[in-house]
Design a protein around this motif. Structure first.
Motif, PDB file in Angstrom:
ATOM      1  N   ASP A  49       2.027   1.944  -3.354  1.00 14.15           N
ATOM      2  CA  ASP A  49       0.650   2.291  -4.267  1.00 14.15           C
ATOM      3  C   ASP A  49       0.499   0.954  -5.441  1.00 14.15           C
ATOM      4  O   ASP A  49       0.286   1.232  -6.426  1.00 14.15           O
ATOM      5  CB  ASP A  49       0.794   3.520  -5.044  1.00 14.15           C
ATOM      6  CG  ASP A  49       0.632   4.653  -3.872  1.00 14.15           C
ATOM      7  OD1 ASP A  49      -0.409   4.419  -3.023  1.00 14.15           O
ATOM      8  OD2 ASP A  49       1.136   5.818  -4.242  1.00 14.15           O
ATOM      9  N   SER A  50       0.912  -0.287  -5.048  1.00 16.97           N
ATOM     10  CA  SER A  50       1.010  -1.323  -6.145  1.00 16.97           C
ATOM     11  C   SER A  50      -0.528  -2.058  -5.709  1.00 16.97           C
ATOM     12  O   SER A  50      -0.620  -2.887  -6.881  1.00 16.97           O
ATOM     13  CB  SER A  50       2.086  -2.200  -6.029  1.00 16.97           C
ATOM     14  OG  SER A  50       2.012  -2.803  -4.664  1.00 16.97           O
ATOM     15  N   ILE A  51      -1.186  -1.886  -4.822  1.00 21.53           N
ATOM     16  CA  ILE A  51      -2.368  -2.765  -4.664  1.00 21.53           C
ATOM     17  C   ILE A  51      -3.392  -1.830  -4.157  1.00 21.53           C
ATOM     18  O   ILE A  51      -3.242  -0.482  -3.611  1.00 21.53           O
ATOM     19  CB  ILE A  51      -2.236  -4.121  -3.637  1.00 21.53           C
ATOM     20  CG1 ILE A  51      -1.873  -3.672  -2.438  1.00 21.53           C
ATOM     21  CG2 ILE A  51      -1.338  -4.908  -4.329  1.00 21.53           C
ATOM     22  CD1 ILE A  51      -2.148  -4.885  -1.509  1.00 21.53           C
ATOM     23  N   SER A  52      -4.882  -2.045  -4.321  1.00 17.24           N
ATOM     24  CA  SER A  52      -5.951  -1.313  -3.782  1.00 17.24           C
ATOM     25  C   SER A  52      -5.993  -1.555  -2.222  1.00 17.24           C
ATOM     26  O   SER A  52      -5.675  -2.778  -1.875  1.00 17.24           O
ATOM     27  CB  SER A  52      -7.007  -1.317  -4.533  1.00 17.24           C
ATOM     28  OG  SER A  52      -7.523  -2.577  -4.418  1.00 17.24           O
ATOM     29  N   PRO A  53      -6.648  -0.795  -1.631  1.00 13.94           N
ATOM     30  CA  PRO A  53      -6.859  -0.980  -0.246  1.00 13.94           C
ATOM     31  C   PRO A  53      -7.774  -2.159   0.192  1.00 13.94           C
ATOM     32  O   PRO A  53      -7.596  -3.000   1.034  1.00 13.94           O
ATOM     33  CB  PRO A  53      -7.413   0.118   0.552  1.00 13.94           C
ATOM     34  CG  PRO A  53      -6.948   1.424  -0.497  1.00 13.94           C
ATOM     35  CD  PRO A  53      -6.813   0.781  -1.877  1.00 13.94           C
ATOM     36  N   GLY A  54      -8.882  -2.399  -0.940  1.00 13.42           N
ATOM     37  CA  GLY A  54      -9.623  -3.519  -0.721  1.00 13.42           C
ATOM     38  C   GLY A  54      -8.855  -4.843  -0.861  1.00 13.42           C
ATOM     39  O   GLY A  54      -9.446  -5.837  -0.105  1.00 13.42           O
ATOM     40  N   LEU A  97       0.874  -1.287  -0.007  1.00 15.92           N
ATOM     41  CA  LEU A  97      -0.193   0.004   0.045  1.00 15.92           C
ATOM     42  C   LEU A  97       1.023   1.290   0.260  1.00 15.92           C
ATOM     43  O   LEU A  97       0.645   2.234  -0.504  1.00 15.92           O
ATOM     44  CB  LEU A  97      -1.006   0.045   1.259  1.00 15.92           C
ATOM     45  CG  LEU A  97      -2.120  -1.069   1.149  1.00 15.92           C
ATOM     46  CD1 LEU A  97      -2.887  -0.884   2.406  1.00 15.92           C
ATOM     47  CD2 LEU A  97      -2.990  -0.473  -0.034  1.00 15.92           C
TER      48      LEU A  97
END
Length: 93
Positions: A64-69, A61
């Protein structure tokens, strides 16, 4: 650790042989204690898995390589182990 597991296995075999040889034949621990032990160990295992997954998700996170969901889903996924243990407790005989 392996010494403790071997000792536990040898004790279980000795208890089983004693039961078949006309011994008491009762279980080593009661059903409630066995269920509590199983659920507790499942919770410890899930917590151990979540420790590593949570650290990885926070790092991803931050970059910024994946979304929080997706991060939340990956973190909560090992908790299904505890849910399955609880289901086995209430559904079992």
């Amino acid at each position: 650790m392996t010494l403790a597991l071997n000792s536990l296995a040898e004790n279980a075999v000795a208890l089983q042989e004693n039961a078949t040889a006309g011994g008491s034949g009762g279980p080593a621990i009661e059903r409630g204690a066995a269920a509590a032990l199983g659920i507790g160990l499942a919770a410890i295992g899930a917590g151990y898995a979540e420790r590593a997954i949570g650290a990885s998700v926070v790092g991803a996170l931050a970059e910024d390589s994946i979304s929080p969901g997706i991060g939340i889903l990956l973190t909560v996924l090992p908790e299904t182990l505890v849910i399955f243990a609880l289901v086995a407790l209430f559904v079992g005989p």
